[in-house]
Design a protein around this motif. Structure first.
Motif, short mmCIF file in Angstrom:
data_model
loop_
_atom_site.label_atom_id
_atom_site.label_comp_id
_atom_site.label_asym_id
_atom_site.label_seq_id
_atom_site.Cartn_x
_atom_site.Cartn_y
_atom_site.Cartn_z
N VAL A 430 85.10 3.87 93.70
CA VAL A 430 86.13 3.76 94.89
C VAL A 430 86.91 2.54 94.89
O VAL A 430 86.21 1.50 94.64
CB VAL A 430 85.30 3.94 96.04
CG1 VAL A 430 86.38 4.09 97.39
CG2 VAL A 430 84.68 5.28 95.95
N ILE A 431 88.16 2.56 95.10
CA ILE A 431 89.00 1.17 95.27
C ILE A 431 89.63 1.25 96.73
O ILE A 431 90.26 2.28 97.14
CB ILE A 431 90.01 1.39 94.39
CG1 ILE A 431 89.42 1.15 92.96
CG2 ILE A 431 91.10 0.29 94.59
CD1 ILE A 431 90.55 0.64 91.79
N ALA A 622 85.12 -1.42 94.58
CA ALA A 622 86.30 -2.40 94.51
C ALA A 622 87.06 -2.56 95.91
O ALA A 622 87.36 -1.61 96.39
CB ALA A 622 86.88 -2.36 93.13
N MET A 623 87.29 -3.85 96.13
CA MET A 623 88.11 -4.13 97.26
C MET A 623 89.24 -4.65 96.72
O MET A 623 89.15 -5.87 95.88
CB MET A 623 87.50 -4.65 98.39
CG MET A 623 88.33 -5.19 99.29
SD MET A 623 88.85 -3.76 100.42
CE MET A 623 90.13 -4.73 101.32
N VAL A 624 90.65 -4.42 97.27
CA VAL A 624 91.80 -5.15 96.73
C VAL A 624 92.35 -5.78 97.98
O VAL A 624 92.54 -4.91 98.70
CB VAL A 624 92.63 -4.27 96.13
CG1 VAL A 624 94.06 -5.23 95.44
CG2 VAL A 624 92.03 -3.49 94.97
N ALA A 633 85.51 -8.41 103.17
CA ALA A 633 85.64 -7.19 102.30
C ALA A 633 85.50 -7.28 101.08
O ALA A 633 84.66 -6.79 100.10
CB ALA A 633 86.71 -6.44 102.89
N LEU A 634 86.37 -8.39 100.57
CA LEU A 634 86.22 -8.92 99.18
C LEU A 634 84.86 -9.16 98.76
O LEU A 634 84.34 -8.87 97.79
CB LEU A 634 87.16 -9.82 98.84
CG LEU A 634 88.66 -9.48 98.83
CD1 LEU A 634 89.27 -10.91 98.64
CD2 LEU A 634 89.03 -8.46 97.70
N GLY A 640 85.67 -7.85 93.92
CA GLY A 640 86.53 -8.19 94.87
C GLY A 640 87.66 -8.41 93.84
O GLY A 640 87.65 -9.15 92.87
N ILE A 641 89.09 -7.91 94.00
CA ILE A 641 90.10 -8.06 93.41
C ILE A 641 91.20 -8.73 94.23
O ILE A 641 91.68 -8.21 95.25
CB ILE A 641 90.87 -6.86 92.82
CG1 ILE A 641 89.67 -6.21 92.08
CG2 ILE A 641 91.94 -6.83 92.05
CD1 ILE A 641 90.09 -4.68 91.37
N ALA A 642 91.53 -10.13 93.86
CA ALA A 642 92.62 -10.81 94.99
C ALA A 642 93.74 -10.66 94.39
O ALA A 642 93.85 -11.21 92.94
CB ALA A 642 91.98 -12.39 95.06
N MET A 643 94.76 -10.39 95.11
CA MET A 643 95.98 -10.14 94.33
C MET A 643 96.77 -11.33 94.53
O MET A 643 96.69 -12.50 95.28
CB MET A 643 97.03 -9.22 95.44
CG MET A 643 96.47 -7.89 95.71
SD MET A 643 96.87 -6.99 94.13
CE MET A 643 98.34 -6.97 94.27
N GLY A 644 97.68 -12.10 93.39
CA GLY A 644 98.40 -13.07 93.25
C GLY A 644 99.33 -13.39 94.31
O GLY A 644 99.59 -12.32 94.93
N GLY A 645 99.55 -14.77 94.75
CA GLY A 645 100.27 -15.02 95.76
C GLY A 645 99.36 -15.09 97.15
O GLY A 645 99.78 -15.39 98.29
N GLY A 646 98.06 -14.33 97.06
CA GLY A 646 97.21 -14.48 98.25
C GLY A 646 96.70 -15.73 98.48
O GLY A 646 96.89 -16.78 98.12
N THR A 647 95.83 -15.82 99.65
CA THR A 647 95.32 -17.15 100.12
C THR A 647 93.97 -17.47 99.31
O THR A 647 93.45 -16.78 98.47
CB THR A 647 94.70 -16.94 101.48
OG1 THR A 647 93.87 -15.91 101.49
CG2 THR A 647 95.89 -16.42 102.48
#
Length: 731
Positions: A430-431, A622-624, A633-634, A640-647
């Motif tokens: 699950v994502i 997985a959490m994006v 949540a991550l 945990g998958i952190a998107m680029g440009g995130g904090t």
């Protein structure tokens, strides 16, 4: 010695200036280990390091020839002494040290291989063509030089292992070839004949093993191409403008605040902020972005990127180990040096492997003698058992695949924290996605405000907020005169409050209105219409009375629907978790094809929602996400998958960081994990298969020592070569 605090900034915090926090009393030391040849060596070094007081964990990687030691108190000198005492070499790896130069070691080993092959050739010729067989004394002389000069490394390493009450590949090779050489010497002394000797077996085994190690080393060099490519992005000098004068200085001499001049076509030497100029920046080696991106005054740039077409003046904000490039390099290094959970299987086997093989060799000798075979035949079969059982491939199967997989991912803008994260990601079922900034562009616009004359008050109220909706309000209110603001406070997950023009105002979602007991009255119909249109709804109120309703629209990322469809084809279920209203959440879900929507949830509720998905019988979740509110949540997710440009806080809690905001990287990260895990299992299968099939065949006399030696060398090359096939993966 690198403290944990220093290493904490390595993988995930990509801001240019980081605050200094108290140093953790524990730390991590990286060591370069020499002399290891198989999984048993890895087990031996780990045990030696783990016994040192204060060490909490020691992880040794055969493919990278590195050890990571964590704990309180131990210093590098103590660790090195323990490793040397165990019979191996060790040096501390400094944070900015270049990769180990394995080519120089290969150049030293090549003459040994060539020499062994030249001296073995006459023995092999006599075996193939009896007329070319050299006299017994010549066979003895040639084989002895190969055995005790070119094969001395096996005796040294084997003795060190035996002295430590352990065993390794070298011990098996030394025992096996010594048995063949000793048997041949005894037969030659007894009969004086040149025929019926086995000197070619011992010499060929040594040559086979040296050849296999050379091929293995050559293949293993291919696994560090990602690190070497990143290292080459570091410019050695920078052009600095000081007191109006430009001069080239070593990169180590650049200071924070220096103005660095970059000309078209040059690599940017520091992290910084553009003060003059405009240019298209190619950061493909850092982010995987295929096309250059236009940058201007005020934009941040990273060391290693290429200025393609403009003249820039950059104010330095990070240099050396602080740069984004250095942190990426160390993240990839740490991921490649870490040990996947699956490796524990190989470690448990290797810990008892060599003693078991020695027992099997003795059983083989005894069994053949009892069956009536000659001592020569019994010993040769035991030699075959010793040689084919060398556990080189077992120790290389997992780390080589991890090295290639993490390196390949890094080149595509996917940074994986460690081997455990890489291994877990392949099993995701699950994502869960955050909405704003993840599935959408995260740049909403104010679509409607009812009544419109409250826009200035809303803009003033939002003047102290960094929320994307606040930026949308400020953009819509450009040119308006704003009232004064005081006592600004953020209400996490609800909204904001402040004193605007002398009166207290609230701005937030319907939950905030309900908690404060504020009736929406006539605004409710407008709010419902906005929500039905897929807009995010906010309310402006003062204590006891709603004043206005605002509707915001955000644009779905162009690739979102295609990525979600791809995830579905991969067998994954998708969920969206958002604090927005149900109408806005459903609208986005319909556009991109999300399976399940959870709306109107606070940050803490996101973590609980992830936990509920895990408790619902799903194996891995997985959490994006990209924002501060996504961090719980991550952390709660399996991956945990952190998107680029995130904090930074989102990145700090993620197992995988995507270097750009391209949703396709989410599917790529899962695909890379699946492909790498498959290669690990394939490598372990071949490693076990060689031994499980080879040892019985050797024990029952179906494999000669020569064939056993060739099979042993081939097993390592097969495992490493199979891992290198990962480099062909394409999205």
């Amino acid at each position: 010695m690198r403290s944990v605090e220093q290493r904490r900034f390595v993988p995930l915090s990509f801001t240019m200036n980081a605050a200094v926090e108290p140093v953790d009393p524990t730390g991590t030391i990286d060591l370069a280990i020499t002399g290891m040849t198989c999984a048993s060596c890895v087990s031996r070094v780990e045990k030696v390091l783990s016994r040192i007081p204060g060490v909490t964990n020691a992880s040794v990687n055969l493919a990278t020839e590195r050890a990571q030691v964590t704990g309180a108190a131990p210093d590098a000198a103590t660790l090195i002494r323990a490793v040397v005492k165990a019979g191996y070499g060790a040096t501390e790896i400094q944070p900015e040290a270049p990769p180990a130069d394995h080519k120089s070691r290969d150049r030293r080993d090549l003459p040994h291989l060539v020499g062994a092959a030249v001296l073995t050739a006459p023995l092999l010729a006599g075996m193939v063509v009896p007329a070319l067989m050299v006299p017994g004394w010549a066979q003895f002389a040639l084989a002895s030089v190969v055995q005790f000069w070119f094969g001395a490394r096996f005796y040294r390493a084997g003795w060190n292992a035996a002295r430590g009450l352990s065993g390794n590949m070298d011990l098996l090779v030394a025992l096996g070839t010594s048995a063949a050489w000793g048997l041949s010497t005894w037969l030659w002394f007894r009969t004086g004949h040149a025929h019926g000797l086995y000197f070619e077996s011992s010499a060929l085994l040594i040559t086979f093993v040296l050849t296999g190690k050379a091929l293995e080393a050559r293949a293993r060099r291919g696994t560090v191409t990602a690190i070497n490519a990143l290292m080459r992005l570091r410019p050695a000098t920078a052009r600095v403008r000081r007191d109006g004068t430009e001069s080239d200085v070593p990169i180590a001499a650049v200071r924070h605040g220096d103005l660095v001049v970059v000309r078209p076509g040059e690599r940017i030497p520091v992290d910084g902020r553009i003060r003059e100029g405009r240019a298209a920046i190619d950061a493909s080696m850092l982010t995987g972005e295929s096309l250059p991106v236009d940058h201007g005054v005020g934009d941040t740039v990273a060391a290693g990127a290429i200025d393609t077409d403009g003249h820039l003046v950059i104010e330095t904000t990070a240099i050396g180990a602080e740069t984004m490039l250095a942190r990426i390099v160390r993240l990839v290094e740490d991921a490649q040096a870490s040990k996947a959970p699956i490796q524990r299987l190989a470690d448990r086997v290797s810990a008892v492997f060599v003693p078991v093989v020695l027992v099997l060799a003795l059983v083989t000798v005894a069994g053949w003698l009892i069956a009536g075979a000659t001592p020569s035949a019994a010993i040769l079969n035991a030699v075959s058992v010793l040689v084919i059982a060398c556990p080189c491939a077992l120790g290389l199967a997992t780390p080589t695949a991890i090295m290639v997989g993490t390196g390949m991912a890094a080149r595509r803008g996917i940074l994986i924290r460690d081997a455990a994260a890489l291994e877990r990601a392949h099993a995701v079922h699950v994502i869960a996605f955050d909405k704003t900034g993840t599935l959408t562009l995260g740049k909403p616009s104010l679509t409607r405000i009812v009544p419109a004359d409250y826009l200035a008050d809303v803009a003033a109220l939002q003047s102290g907020s960094e929320h994307p909706l606040a930026e949308a309000v400020r953009t819509a209110a450009k040119g308006l005169t704003l009232p004064t603001v005081a006592d600004f406070r953020t209400l996490p997950g609800l909204g904001v409050t402040a004193t605007v023009g002398g009166r207290t105002l609230l701005l937030g979602n319907a939950r905030l209105m309900a908690e404060r007991g504020i009736a929406l009255d006539a605004l409710e119909l407008d709010a419902e219409a906005m929500a039905a249109a897929g807009q995010t709804v906010s309310f402006l109120a003062e204590p006891g009375r709603a004043l206005a309703v605002l509707g915001f629209s955000d644009t779905v990322k162009p690739s979102a629907r295609a990525v979600v469809e791809r995830l579905h084809k991969m067998g994954l279920r998708t969920v969206m978790l958002t604090g927005d209203g149900q109408g806005a959440a459903d609208a986005v879900a319909r556009q991109v094809g999300i399976d399940t929507v959870r709306a109107k949830i606070l940050p803490a509720d996101k973590a609980a929602a992830v936990a509920a998905l895990r408790a619902g019988g799903q194996k891995v979740v997985a959490m994006v996400g990209d924002g501060v509110n996504d961090a719980p949540a991550l952390a709660a997710a399996d991956i945990g998958i952190a998107m680029g440009g995130g904090t930074d806080v989102a990145m700090e809690t993620a197992g995988i960081t995507l270097m750009r905001g391209d949703l396709a990287l989410v599917a790529d990260a899962i695909a890379v994990s699946r492909r790498t895990t498959a290669k690990i299992w394939q490598g372990l299968f071949w490693a076990f298969a060689y031994n499980v099939l080879g040892i019985p065949l050797a024990a029952f006399g179906y494999l000669s020592p020569l064939v056993a030696g060739g099979a042993m060398a081939l097993s390592s090359v097969t495992v490493v070569g199979n891992a290198l096939l990962l480099r062909r993966w394409r999205s």
